[in-house]
Design a protein around this motif. Sequence first.
Motif, PDB file in Angstrom:
ATOM      1  N   ASP A  25     -25.203 -68.795 -16.633  1.00 60.15           N
ATOM      2  CA  ASP A  25     -25.152 -70.151 -17.175  1.00 60.15           C
ATOM      3  C   ASP A  25     -23.735 -70.595 -17.501  1.00 60.15           C
ATOM      4  O   ASP A  25     -23.534 -71.661 -18.078  1.00 60.15           O
ATOM      5  N   GLY A  64     -30.208 -78.435 -23.391  1.00 64.83           N
ATOM      6  CA  GLY A  64     -30.400 -77.725 -22.141  1.00 64.83           C
ATOM      7  C   GLY A  64     -31.103 -76.413 -22.384  1.00 64.83           C
ATOM      8  O   GLY A  64     -31.478 -76.083 -23.509  1.00 64.83           O
ATOM      9  N   PRO A  65     -31.287 -75.606 -21.327  1.00 63.29           N
ATOM     10  CA  PRO A  65     -31.939 -74.306 -21.469  1.00 63.29           C
ATOM     11  C   PRO A  65     -31.150 -73.418 -22.419  1.00 63.29           C
ATOM     12  O   PRO A  65     -29.937 -73.516 -22.533  1.00 63.29           O
ATOM     13  N   VAL A  68     -32.866 -72.869 -11.869  1.00 63.21           N
ATOM     14  CA  VAL A  68     -32.980 -74.297 -12.194  1.00 63.21           C
ATOM     15  C   VAL A  68     -34.444 -74.724 -12.110  1.00 63.21           C
ATOM     16  O   VAL A  68     -34.967 -75.407 -13.001  1.00 63.21           O
ATOM     17  N   ARG A 124     -29.453 -75.317 -16.304  1.00 61.88           N
ATOM     18  CA  ARG A 124     -29.381 -76.783 -16.250  1.00 61.88           C
ATOM     19  C   ARG A 124     -29.078 -77.294 -14.845  1.00 61.88           C
ATOM     20  O   ARG A 124     -29.705 -78.230 -14.359  1.00 61.88           O
ATOM     21  N   GLU A 125     -28.075 -76.703 -14.191  1.00 61.07           N
ATOM     22  CA  GLU A 125     -27.698 -77.166 -12.857  1.00 61.07           C
ATOM     23  C   GLU A 125     -27.157 -76.006 -12.039  1.00 61.07           C
ATOM     24  O   GLU A 125     -26.810 -74.946 -12.567  1.00 61.07           O
TER      25      GLU A 125
END
Length: 352
Positions: free
Chosen positions: A69, A3-4, A129, A135-136
């Motif tokens: 995050d 993910g990021p 996002v 990620r979400e």
Amino acid sequence: LAGPAALTMQSAAPGTAAETPARPFTVLDAIDEYIASREAAGRMRNTLDSYRGHRNAIAQSPLGTVPADAVTPADIEAFRAWRRERSWKTVRRPGEVKDPDVTEVARAASNATVNRALMVLGASLNRLVKLGRLRENPVLRVVKAREARQPRVSLTKDEARRLIEASDPALRPLVAAGLYTGARLGELLRLTWADVTFGSGSGTGTISLFRPKVGNASRIPFHPRLAEELLRVRESRARKRGRPVPDDEPIFLSSYGRAWVTIGGAFKKALRTAGLEGRGIVYHSLRHTFAVHFLEGGAAVTDLQGILGHADLTTTQIYAHMVDSRTRASLVALDYGAPAATGDGADPGPAR
């Protein structure tokens, strides 16, 4: 797939003497970036004030310092419970443009207010996002609180005429534009004379509208009466100044000759003069008024969707339901005074 990377904030460029350890990129940082992006996109000052009011309320809560995050739906539910117990009033300091104060008042916040705060939070995280930095968006997993449905207020044609006539000279063209185009206030206040094309002969014209709310743009026609109003405004300004009005000048200016900051006071005065006070009418009601009369004139809902710039047809269909309600009310009002007949309505006539 990874993910990021973890979101961080750094006070100086890496490798410089002033470099300090990176700190987590918090919810408040995300909201600040979002508000800055909306300001750069030209959102109205009143809208930005609303965002900042919610931002400052979030800053008072534990959620504000949570890393963006690391936010979970449970964090958001906890914030919602915390926020519901507190109500905040936004206060603008004299001469201050940004960061209005928020003052706590002794009453619970409504579901609508809490939902608006979550909307600002959700939009801020959703931006991350889209940029690939998150990620979400956990706000999407939280169900909004149920709000009391506010009726959409629209004006009759006679009421619309009275409102135009009751508006002061600076407000009048803005009221006429709202009623004759259905455009949002922010969309109209961005217009310059370069965005308007006046038709030849028919007295109509077209306007290029950019809609930051939905991210689209379109060119829409407008009524001859609005063409008259706008031409009068431009000719009047040119005559007073003794020179042509530049194309890059905003069409709608306040009585001070500057871009409108807020129309609230002038609009309330016009409502009062027109005898329309106390009905819950706001400037956005002019958009509803345009939509209802446009459909009553026989236009298709899809035509209205294009003019209003709705991304989703279901939003436009709300106005079709408003027209249906008005039609039913008109039918009920058709009382000719004749009492209902008795019996089954059959008349066999005399026996033969």
